[in-house]
Design an enzyme around this catalytic site. Structure first.
Site, mmCIF file in Angstrom:
data_model
loop_
_atom_site.group_PDB
_atom_site.id
_atom_site.type_symbol
_atom_site.label_atom_id
_atom_site.label_comp_id
_atom_site.label_asym_id
_atom_site.label_seq_id
_atom_site.Cartn_x
_atom_site.Cartn_y
_atom_site.Cartn_z
ATOM 1 N N HIS A 182 0.846 -1.205 0.000
ATOM 2 C CA HIS A 182 0.000 0.000 0.000
ATOM 3 C C HIS A 182 0.882 1.255 0.000
ATOM 4 O O HIS A 182 0.622 2.207 -0.734
ATOM 5 C CB HIS A 182 -0.875 0.060 1.271
ATOM 6 C CG HIS A 182 -1.910 -1.020 1.383
ATOM 7 N ND1 HIS A 182 -2.090 -1.752 2.531
ATOM 8 C CD2 HIS A 182 -2.836 -1.464 0.510
ATOM 9 C CE1 HIS A 182 -3.087 -2.615 2.358
ATOM 10 N NE2 HIS A 182 -3.554 -2.459 1.139
ATOM 11 N N LYS A 242 -16.743 -7.700 4.819
ATOM 12 C CA LYS A 242 -15.642 -8.471 5.408
ATOM 13 C C LYS A 242 -15.962 -8.832 6.851
ATOM 14 O O LYS A 242 -16.719 -8.121 7.517
ATOM 15 C CB LYS A 242 -14.357 -7.654 5.332
ATOM 16 C CG LYS A 242 -13.907 -7.491 3.883
ATOM 17 C CD LYS A 242 -12.444 -7.123 3.772
ATOM 18 C CE LYS A 242 -12.016 -7.193 2.324
ATOM 19 N NZ LYS A 242 -10.634 -6.807 2.113
ATOM 20 N N ARG A 248 -1.970 -6.248 -8.568
ATOM 21 C CA ARG A 248 -0.758 -7.024 -8.306
ATOM 22 C C ARG A 248 -0.580 -8.114 -9.349
ATOM 23 O O ARG A 248 0.467 -8.252 -9.951
ATOM 24 C CB ARG A 248 -0.843 -7.661 -6.904
ATOM 25 C CG ARG A 248 -0.756 -6.646 -5.790
ATOM 26 C CD ARG A 248 -1.280 -7.213 -4.502
ATOM 27 N NE ARG A 248 -2.678 -7.613 -4.633
ATOM 28 C CZ ARG A 248 -3.456 -7.962 -3.635
ATOM 29 N NH1 ARG A 248 -2.982 -8.003 -2.422
ATOM 30 N NH2 ARG A 248 -4.716 -8.296 -3.844
ATOM 31 N N SER A 273 -3.041 -7.557 2.951
ATOM 32 C CA SER A 273 -3.319 -7.434 4.390
ATOM 33 C C SER A 273 -3.774 -8.780 4.953
ATOM 34 O O SER A 273 -3.418 -9.159 6.067
ATOM 35 C CB SER A 273 -4.415 -6.400 4.641
ATOM 36 O OG SER A 273 -4.012 -5.143 4.195
#
Ligand code: PNS
Length: 173
Positions: free
Chosen positions: A19, A43, A93, A131
């Protein structure tokens, strides 16, 4: 030249070096970059509160004059309009990120055509970092060096230790 205000939204639970790499890249490209921590209802239980995540992000970005940190609830596009932002920054990514990111970018554009999504790639060494994986490694006692800044590692380890003490206490009841 236009004044480009970008929002970098995410859960940041916790902020990782990936990040931070993207924040540095974004701060060079945009006039102003707002890192916006989303209250994500989908989440499960978070490791850190919104305020704790904000505190860590503020500490990690204090050297960047055009970067600020905020929290938001509700639709990202509404938050963008409220803050006169014309871009959303997201990191990609691997190919596996693309499908979800494309869906989100197109849906956001349908809801609010004034806001463009800009994708940037983090440095290669962070292409497998998330994360979620940081939380998992920490829970299993693995090394976090190079994945998160030392201050974040300390906070993650403290929090995991607290959780483990609470769950051991519950087990004994
Ligand atoms: O770090 P994450 O969990 O990948 O971030 C996802 C996030 C927060 C960017 C996304 O869930 C989001 O934009 N939430 C705000 C609610 C919203 O606008 N949802 C519609 C997206 S099309």
């Amino acid at each position: 030249m236009k004044n480009i205000v970008a929002i970098y939204p995410g859960s940041f639970d916790p902020v990782t070096n990936g990040h931070l790499d993207l924040i540095h890249r974004g701060s060079k490209l945009f006039d102003k970059l707002i890192v916006a921590i989303a209250r994500n209802l989908e989440k499960g239980a978070a490791l850190f509160t919104m305020e704790e995540r904000k505190e860590m992000l503020v500490a990690m970005t204090s050297d960047l004059d055009n970067v600020s940190v905020d929290t938001f609830e509700g639709l990202l596009v509404s938050y963008c309009i409220k803050n006169d932002a014309n871009a959303v920054l997201r990191g990609i990514r691997a190919i596996s990120d693309y499908e979800f990111e494309l869906q989100m970018a197109l849906m956001n554009r349908k809801m609010e055509p004034r806001v463009e999504t800009v994708f940037m790639m983090p440095a290669e060494q962070y292409s497998y970092l998330s994360s979620r994986i940081v939380r998992e490694i920490a829970k299993l006692g693995g090394p976090l060096n190079g994945l998160v800044p030392p201050m974040v590692e300390e906070r993650v380890r403290e929090r995991i230790a607290q959780h483990q003490t609470v769950s051991q206490a519950k087990h004994l009841l």
